[in-house]
Design a protein around this motif. Structure first.
Motif, PDB file in Angstrom:
ATOM      1  N   ILE A   1      37.872  47.977  29.749  1.00  0.00           N
ATOM      2  CA  ILE A   1      37.960  46.548  29.410  1.00  0.00           C
ATOM      3  C   ILE A   1      37.433  45.679  30.546  1.00  0.00           C
ATOM      4  O   ILE A   1      37.839  45.813  31.696  1.00  0.00           O
ATOM      5  N   ILE A   2      36.505  44.771  30.187  1.00  0.00           N
ATOM      6  CA  ILE A   2      35.978  43.782  31.129  1.00  0.00           C
ATOM      7  C   ILE A   2      36.475  42.416  30.674  1.00  0.00           C
ATOM      8  O   ILE A   2      36.230  42.010  29.534  1.00  0.00           O
ATOM      9  N   MET A   3      37.176  41.708  31.545  1.00  0.00           N
ATOM     10  CA  MET A   3      37.663  40.376  31.196  1.00  0.00           C
ATOM     11  C   MET A   3      36.515  39.370  31.333  1.00  0.00           C
ATOM     12  O   MET A   3      35.758  39.410  32.305  1.00  0.00           O
ATOM     13  N   LEU A   4      36.428  38.476  30.353  1.00  0.00           N
ATOM     14  CA  LEU A   4      35.417  37.417  30.397  1.00  0.00           C
ATOM     15  C   LEU A   4      36.120  36.101  30.678  1.00  0.00           C
ATOM     16  O   LEU A   4      37.064  35.738  29.976  1.00  0.00           O
ATOM     17  N   THR A   5      35.685  35.381  31.684  1.00  0.00           N
ATOM     18  CA  THR A   5      36.322  34.103  31.977  1.00  0.00           C
ATOM     19  C   THR A   5      35.285  33.047  32.330  1.00  0.00           C
ATOM     20  O   THR A   5      34.235  33.361  32.881  1.00  0.00           O
ATOM     21  N   SER A   6      35.578  31.809  31.959  1.00  0.00           N
ATOM     22  CA  SER A   6      34.627  30.721  32.229  1.00  0.00           C
ATOM     23  C   SER A   6      35.004  29.998  33.516  1.00  0.00           C
ATOM     24  O   SER A   6      34.401  29.041  33.909  1.00  0.00           O
ATOM     25  N   TYR A   7      36.075  30.437  34.169  1.00  0.00           N
ATOM     26  CA  TYR A   7      36.508  29.846  35.431  1.00  0.00           C
ATOM     27  C   TYR A   7      37.188  30.940  36.243  1.00  0.00           C
ATOM     28  O   TYR A   7      37.570  31.970  35.722  1.00  0.00           O
ATOM     29  N   ARG A   8      37.359  30.683  37.517  1.00  0.00           N
ATOM     30  CA  ARG A   8      37.961  31.707  38.386  1.00  0.00           C
ATOM     31  C   ARG A   8      39.484  31.615  38.335  1.00  0.00           C
ATOM     32  O   ARG A   8      40.109  31.116  39.268  1.00  0.00           O
ATOM     33  N   GLU A   9      40.066  32.042  37.254  1.00  0.00           N
ATOM     34  CA  GLU A   9      41.519  32.010  37.091  1.00  0.00           C
ATOM     35  C   GLU A   9      42.133  33.271  37.682  1.00  0.00           C
ATOM     36  O   GLU A   9      42.244  34.290  37.020  1.00  0.00           O
ATOM     37  N   VAL A  10      42.526  33.197  38.933  1.00  0.00           N
ATOM     38  CA  VAL A  10      42.991  34.378  39.655  1.00  0.00           C
ATOM     39  C   VAL A  10      44.163  35.071  38.960  1.00  0.00           C
ATOM     40  O   VAL A  10      44.149  36.277  38.758  1.00  0.00           O
ATOM     41  N   GLU A  11      45.187  34.272  38.595  1.00  0.00           N
ATOM     42  CA  GLU A  11      46.416  34.881  38.061  1.00  0.00           C
ATOM     43  C   GLU A  11      46.143  35.673  36.789  1.00  0.00           C
ATOM     44  O   GLU A  11      46.656  36.777  36.619  1.00  0.00           O
ATOM     45  N   TYR A  12      45.324  35.098  35.882  1.00  0.00           N
ATOM     46  CA  TYR A  12      45.037  35.787  34.620  1.00  0.00           C
ATOM     47  C   TYR A  12      44.277  37.087  34.880  1.00  0.00           C
ATOM     48  O   TYR A  12      44.575  38.117  34.296  1.00  0.00           O
ATOM     49  N   VAL A  13      43.274  37.001  35.764  1.00  0.00           N
ATOM     50  CA  VAL A  13      42.477  38.195  36.072  1.00  0.00           C
ATOM     51  C   VAL A  13      43.356  39.241  36.752  1.00  0.00           C
ATOM     52  O   VAL A  13      43.302  40.431  36.421  1.00  0.00           O
ATOM     53  N   LEU A  14      44.199  38.799  37.693  1.00  0.00           N
ATOM     54  CA  LEU A  14      45.100  39.729  38.374  1.00  0.00           C
ATOM     55  C   LEU A  14      46.023  40.421  37.386  1.00  0.00           C
ATOM     56  O   LEU A  14      46.253  41.620  37.463  1.00  0.00           O
ATOM     57  N   ALA A  15      46.546  39.640  36.430  1.00  0.00           N
ATOM     58  CA  ALA A  15      47.446  40.215  35.415  1.00  0.00           C
ATOM     59  C   ALA A  15      46.704  41.267  34.599  1.00  0.00           C
ATOM     60  O   ALA A  15      47.225  42.358  34.347  1.00  0.00           O
ATOM     61  N   ALA A  16      45.472  40.952  34.194  1.00  0.00           N
ATOM     62  CA  ALA A  16      44.678  41.894  33.395  1.00  0.00           C
ATOM     63  C   ALA A  16      44.361  43.158  34.197  1.00  0.00           C
ATOM     64  O   ALA A  16      44.451  44.277  33.685  1.00  0.00           O
TER      65      ALA A  16
ATOM     66  N   SER B   1      46.130  44.353  36.600  1.00  0.00           N
ATOM     67  CA  SER B   1      47.369  45.123  36.780  1.00  0.00           C
ATOM     68  C   SER B   1      47.674  45.972  35.552  1.00  0.00           C
ATOM     69  O   SER B   1      48.367  46.968  35.633  1.00  0.00           O
ATOM     70  N   HIS B   2      47.144  45.557  34.394  1.00  0.00           N
ATOM     71  CA  HIS B   2      47.334  46.339  33.157  1.00  0.00           C
ATOM     72  C   HIS B   2      46.253  47.404  32.985  1.00  0.00           C
ATOM     73  O   HIS B   2      46.263  48.144  32.013  1.00  0.00           O
ATOM     74  N   GLY B   3      45.289  47.442  33.922  1.00  0.00           N
ATOM     75  CA  GLY B   3      44.282  48.502  33.870  1.00  0.00           C
ATOM     76  C   GLY B   3      42.873  48.074  33.509  1.00  0.00           C
ATOM     77  O   GLY B   3      41.996  48.919  33.342  1.00  0.00           O
ATOM     78  N   ALA B   4      42.625  46.756  33.384  1.00  0.00           N
ATOM     79  CA  ALA B   4      41.254  46.299  33.102  1.00  0.00           C
ATOM     80  C   ALA B   4      40.337  46.739  34.241  1.00  0.00           C
ATOM     81  O   ALA B   4      40.757  46.832  35.392  1.00  0.00           O
ATOM     82  N   GLU B   5      39.078  47.010  33.891  1.00  0.00           N
ATOM     83  CA  GLU B   5      38.128  47.540  34.887  1.00  0.00           C
ATOM     84  C   GLU B   5      37.456  46.453  35.722  1.00  0.00           C
ATOM     85  O   GLU B   5      36.682  46.753  36.618  1.00  0.00           O
ATOM     86  N   GLY B   6      37.725  45.196  35.417  1.00  0.00           N
ATOM     87  CA  GLY B   6      37.104  44.124  36.188  1.00  0.00           C
ATOM     88  C   GLY B   6      36.927  42.878  35.348  1.00  0.00           C
ATOM     89  O   GLY B   6      37.475  42.762  34.259  1.00  0.00           O
ATOM     90  N   TYR B   7      36.157  41.936  35.887  1.00  0.00           N
ATOM     91  CA  TYR B   7      35.943  40.683  35.158  1.00  0.00           C
ATOM     92  C   TYR B   7      34.529  40.184  35.418  1.00  0.00           C
ATOM     93  O   TYR B   7      33.892  40.539  36.417  1.00  0.00           O
ATOM     94  N   LEU B   8      34.038  39.369  34.498  1.00  0.00           N
ATOM     95  CA  LEU B   8      32.742  38.715  34.651  1.00  0.00           C
ATOM     96  C   LEU B   8      32.884  37.263  34.200  1.00  0.00           C
ATOM     97  O   LEU B   8      33.646  36.972  33.281  1.00  0.00           O
ATOM     98  N   LEU B   9      32.157  36.368  34.845  1.00  0.00           N
ATOM     99  CA  LEU B   9      32.154  34.978  34.405  1.00  0.00           C
ATOM    100  C   LEU B   9      31.211  34.843  33.216  1.00  0.00           C
ATOM    101  O   LEU B   9      30.166  35.480  33.173  1.00  0.00           O
ATOM    102  N   LYS B  10      31.598  33.995  32.251  1.00  0.00           N
ATOM    103  CA  LYS B  10      30.781  33.843  31.040  1.00  0.00           C
ATOM    104  C   LYS B  10      29.382  33.312  31.345  1.00  0.00           C
ATOM    105  O   LYS B  10      28.459  33.524  30.581  1.00  0.00           O
ATOM    106  N   ALA B  11      29.256  32.605  32.467  1.00  0.00           N
ATOM    107  CA  ALA B  11      27.956  32.016  32.824  1.00  0.00           C
ATOM    108  C   ALA B  11      26.980  33.048  33.391  1.00  0.00           C
ATOM    109  O   ALA B  11      25.856  32.715  33.745  1.00  0.00           O
ATOM    110  N   ILE B  12      27.390  34.300  33.464  1.00  0.00           N
ATOM    111  CA  ILE B  12      26.553  35.359  34.040  1.00  0.00           C
ATOM    112  C   ILE B  12      25.239  35.529  33.255  1.00  0.00           C
ATOM    113  O   ILE B  12      25.192  35.303  32.042  1.00  0.00           O
ATOM    114  N   HIS B  13      24.181  35.923  33.945  1.00  0.00           N
ATOM    115  CA  HIS B  13      22.893  36.171  33.287  1.00  0.00           C
ATOM    116  C   HIS B  13      23.039  37.393  32.371  1.00  0.00           C
ATOM    117  O   HIS B  13      23.671  38.381  32.755  1.00  0.00           O
TER     118      HIS B  13
END
Length: 215
Positions: A80-95, A97-109
């Motif tokens: 699982i890759i979390m998609l976020t449009s802002y750098r929301e640390v707590e949400y990403v950290l929570a994800a 902690s549940h085993g997500a493999e990382g995150y990417l910002l929606k604005a990514i190329h």
């Protein structure tokens, strides 16, 4: 070589469609399902067994963090890759902690998005240096709070709801502030009452303050 099967979960139709289009252009990536909330993402994972899920964080019915926790519990092999449009640390950290493999910002190329999917599919993780630093800082500053909250087994999301509840917000206001449905907020509050062994909002807020969960 088999294609990488991807499921995309996002409540915004435009983002869902654009991600579908740009990723479909890559020969090694196959979009097997689209979901507009966390519950649909879980159903899609059970039905299509994707290799990778692109998971939006804030969605109605069930948010991406809660959906990640359930998917990882039931189908740990799905990345699982979390998609976020802002750098929301707590949400990403929570994800994470549940085993997500990382995150990417929606604005990514789009090219970098496809590269990120390949990295995760191959067993890698996607955490920037900045996020790693924030994680360490967050762990240090919040250690005491989490130790105290973990006496009762409260999750990051439950602590957030508890903070809002203690501030005197109504269920509807909490739902709007945290991008949740009112039903989900009610479920969180019931769980909080159960874990804290209290019967009402005032008692929950008092116990949370007395035990140091709320500063």
């Amino acid at each position: 070589m088999a294609n990488i099967k991807v499921l995309i979960a996002d409540d915004q139709e435009l983002i869902l469609e654009s991600l579908h289009i740009v990723l479909s252009m890559h020969e090694d990536i196959e979009i097997v399902g689209l979901a507009k909330n966390g519950k649909e993402a879980i159903d899609g994972c059970e039905q299509f067994q994707p290799d990778v899920v692109l998971m939006d964080i804030n969605m109605p019915v069930m948010d991406g963090v809660a959906a990640t926790a359930l998917i990882k519990k039931r189908m740990p092999g799905i990345k699982i890759i979390m998609l976020t449009s802002y750098r929301e640390v707590e949400y990403v950290l929570a994800a994470l902690s549940h085993g997500a493999e990382g995150y990417l910002l929606k604005a990514i190329h789009p090219k970098d998005l496809a590269a990120g999917i390949r990295v995760v599919h191959a067993g890698g993780t996607l955490i920037t240096q900045e996020m790693a630093s924030k994680m360490i800082k967050n762990m240090n500053t919040n250690n005491t709070t989490f130790e105290k909250s973990n006496e009762y087994g409260l999750s990051v999301r439950e602590i957030e709801v508890l903070h809002k509840l203690a501030s005197g917000l109504r269920n509807q206001d909490i739902a709007e502030a945290l991008f949740l449905s009112e039903g989900t907020v009610k479920n969180y509050i019931s769980t909080i009452y159960s874990k804290l062994h209290v019967k009402g909002r005032r008692e929950a807020a008092r116990k949370a303050r007395d035990s140091g969960i709320l500063d």
